[in-house]
Design an enzyme around this catalytic site. Structure first.
Site, PDB file in Angstrom:
ATOM      1  N   ARG A  52     -20.930  10.674  -0.339  1.00  0.00           N
ATOM      2  CA  ARG A  52     -19.738  10.675   0.396  1.00  0.00           C
ATOM      3  C   ARG A  52     -18.601  10.892  -0.294  1.00  0.00           C
ATOM      4  O   ARG A  52     -17.708  11.571   0.073  1.00  0.00           O
ATOM      5  CB  ARG A  52     -19.643   9.152   1.148  1.00  0.00           C
ATOM      6  CG  ARG A  52     -20.310   8.873   2.177  1.00  0.00           C
ATOM      7  CD  ARG A  52     -20.633   7.516   2.506  1.00  0.00           C
ATOM      8  NE  ARG A  52     -21.701   7.060   1.381  1.00  0.00           N
ATOM      9  CZ  ARG A  52     -23.185   7.282   1.796  1.00  0.00           C
ATOM     10  NH1 ARG A  52     -23.556   7.654   2.882  1.00  0.00           N
ATOM     11  NH2 ARG A  52     -23.884   7.174   0.610  1.00  0.00           N
ATOM     12  N   THR A  53     -18.630  10.227  -1.464  1.00  0.00           N
ATOM     13  CA  THR A  53     -17.176  10.440  -2.094  1.00  0.00           C
ATOM     14  C   THR A  53     -17.094  12.011  -2.791  1.00  0.00           C
ATOM     15  O   THR A  53     -16.098  12.540  -2.458  1.00  0.00           O
ATOM     16  CB  THR A  53     -17.121   9.321  -3.505  1.00  0.00           C
ATOM     17  OG1 THR A  53     -17.438   8.170  -2.897  1.00  0.00           O
ATOM     18  CG2 THR A  53     -15.573   9.436  -4.069  1.00  0.00           C
ATOM     19  N   LYS A  81     -24.716  16.409 -24.951  1.00  0.00           N
ATOM     20  CA  LYS A  81     -24.583  16.523 -26.558  1.00  0.00           C
ATOM     21  C   LYS A  81     -23.686  15.651 -27.293  1.00  0.00           C
ATOM     22  O   LYS A  81     -23.687  15.946 -28.223  1.00  0.00           O
ATOM     23  CB  LYS A  81     -24.186  18.184 -26.551  1.00  0.00           C
ATOM     24  CG  LYS A  81     -24.715  19.244 -26.033  1.00  0.00           C
ATOM     25  CD  LYS A  81     -24.160  20.381 -26.162  1.00  0.00           C
ATOM     26  CE  LYS A  81     -24.504  21.566 -24.889  1.00  0.00           C
ATOM     27  NZ  LYS A  81     -23.409  22.560 -24.973  1.00  0.00           N
ATOM     28  N   ARG A 102     -16.048   9.841 -11.453  1.00  0.00           N
ATOM     29  CA  ARG A 102     -16.860   8.639 -11.012  1.00  0.00           C
ATOM     30  C   ARG A 102     -17.619   8.329 -12.384  1.00  0.00           C
ATOM     31  O   ARG A 102     -18.488   9.316 -12.721  1.00  0.00           O
ATOM     32  CB  ARG A 102     -17.646   8.665  -9.683  1.00  0.00           C
ATOM     33  CG  ARG A 102     -18.807   7.632  -9.652  1.00  0.00           C
ATOM     34  CD  ARG A 102     -19.861   7.634  -8.584  1.00  0.00           C
ATOM     35  NE  ARG A 102     -18.751   7.364  -7.355  1.00  0.00           N
ATOM     36  CZ  ARG A 102     -19.222   6.970  -6.174  1.00  0.00           C
ATOM     37  NH1 ARG A 102     -20.652   7.233  -5.903  1.00  0.00           N
ATOM     38  NH2 ARG A 102     -18.523   6.632  -5.169  1.00  0.00           N
ATOM     39  N   HIS A 130     -12.791   1.085  -6.612  1.00  0.00           N
ATOM     40  CA  HIS A 130     -13.089   2.373  -5.644  1.00  0.00           C
ATOM     41  C   HIS A 130     -11.781   2.618  -4.798  1.00  0.00           C
ATOM     42  O   HIS A 130     -12.077   2.484  -3.443  1.00  0.00           O
ATOM     43  CB  HIS A 130     -14.228   2.215  -5.049  1.00  0.00           C
ATOM     44  CG  HIS A 130     -14.973   3.566  -4.369  1.00  0.00           C
ATOM     45  ND1 HIS A 130     -14.337   4.875  -4.389  1.00  0.00           N
ATOM     46  CD2 HIS A 130     -16.203   3.750  -3.854  1.00  0.00           C
ATOM     47  CE1 HIS A 130     -15.010   5.739  -3.951  1.00  0.00           C
ATOM     48  NE2 HIS A 130     -16.169   4.993  -3.694  1.00  0.00           N
TER      49      HIS A 130
HETATM   50  N1   CP Z   1     -19.221   4.705  -0.369  1.00  0.00           N
HETATM   51  C1   CP Z   1     -19.578   5.675  -1.374  1.00  0.00           C
HETATM   52  O1   CP Z   1     -18.895   5.559  -2.278  1.00  0.00           O
HETATM   53  O2   CP Z   1     -20.600   6.251  -1.203  1.00  0.00           O
HETATM   54  P1   CP Z   1     -21.354   7.374  -2.351  1.00  0.00           P
HETATM   55  O3   CP Z   1     -21.864   6.546  -3.214  1.00  0.00           O
HETATM   56  O4   CP Z   1     -22.172   7.991  -1.446  1.00  0.00           O
HETATM   57  O5   CP Z   1     -20.083   8.229  -2.687  1.00  0.00           O
END
Ligand code: CP
Length: 300
Positions: A52-53, A81, A102, A130
């Site tokens: 999603r993100t 590396k 992320r 998040h």
């Molecule tokens: N909700 C969410 O962060 O989903 P993903 O881990 O798929 O990005």
């Protein structure tokens, strides 16, 4: 402007994002490109898996007419590396107008922001935060409930390791809400977050079973990848399940949310219930991230 955490986000800022998200929603629904970010480049650095993100940021950038570069498997980057995060960021800022990161380490996005001249957006740092998920969650609640004040919100499941609930709790605490935190005792919301919320005057009730009569029931996955001990995970893996049976107890107007992915917390038999909002919630990731990208790159 960096987007690192909801902890210090103001109510005014959140309302501004929600207002701009509303303007982006028709573009996201039409899937028709505009040229607001034409000539701009977004870098997506995903050191952890994502559907999603990552994809909604890519879709958002594409809809605004911009370009995306990045990686989603650090084993194919020079991290493999031994390149440090600081060096990676110093290099990538030369290729992009903003960076979404992320990372499994808490504080990685904040660290990246220290080394970057371009805006950093936290796409999830370990169990910490998040923030863009919280903003799309807020937009979903606003759309479905018509307000953010005066709501009773239950956050349920893995409140210890779940970064989405940490961010959402702080974001909602800027509004007049009350919380029920439902989790196994070993997965309670971190004490410092509860203390912060209470010191902001927010009511917090902590229980060991799901509270199904709230205005919002926000379920989360037990975050297997964060457990130091697999046996500890197995003890709580099926702690909270919403299925057709528990659905009978749900409040008539209780909306069901989940950041997804789900494992077994919500049975597929719940999906067609009118109160189930988790798929529309994931769609709102696109207009919310369009709004954020436009804010950090076009200063709208
Ligand atoms: N909700 C969410 O962060 O989903 P993903 O881990 O798929 O990005």
């Amino acid at each position: 402007m960096d987007i690192i955490s909801t902890r210090n986000m103001s109510r005014d800022f959140i309302e501004d994002v929600l207002e701009k998200t509303k303007k982006m929603e028709p573009i996201a629904k039409a899937k028709k490109q505009v040229d607001m970010l034409k000539g701009k480049t977004l870098a997506t650095l995903f050191f952890e898996p994502s559907t999603r993100t990552k994809l909604s940021f890519m879709a958002a950038m594409n809809l605004l007419g911009g370009t995306v570069v990045g990686f989603d498997d650090p084993r194919t980057s020079s991290v493999k590396k031994g390149e440090t995060l600081a060096d990676t960021i110093r290099v990538v800022e030369g290729y992009a107008n903003a960076i979404v990161i992320r990372h499994p380490n808490e504080g990685a996005a904040a660290l990246a922001a220290k080394f970057s001249e371009v805006p950093i957006i936290n796409g999830g740092d370990g169990s910490n935060q998040h923030p863009t998920q919280a903003l799309l969650d807020m937009y979903t609640i606003l759309k479905e409930k018509g307000k953010l004040d005066g709501l009773k919100v239950t956050l349920a499941g893995d409140l210890k390791y779940g970064r989405t609930v940490h961010s959402l709790a702080y974001a909602l605490s800027k509004f007049d809400v009350s919380f029920v935190f439902a989790s196994p005792p070993s997965l309670r919301m971190p004490r410092w977050i509860v203390a912060d919320l209470k010191s902001s005057g927010i009511s917090v009730k902590e229980i060991n079973s799901i509270e199904v009569k709230s205005d919002v029931l926000y379920l989360t996955r037990i975050q297997k990848e964060r457990f130091p001990d697999i046996e500890e995970y197995q003890r709580v893996a099926s702690a909270y399940i919403l299925d057709e049976e528990t659905l009978k107890e749900l409040g008539e107007e209780t909306m069901i949310m989940h950041p997804l992915p789900r494992v077994n917390e919500i049975s597929p038999g719940v999906d067609n219930d009118r109160r189930a909002k988790y798929f529309v919630q994931s769609f709102y990731g696109v207009p919310t991230r369009m709004a954020l990208l436009a804010m950090v790159m076009a200063d709208i």
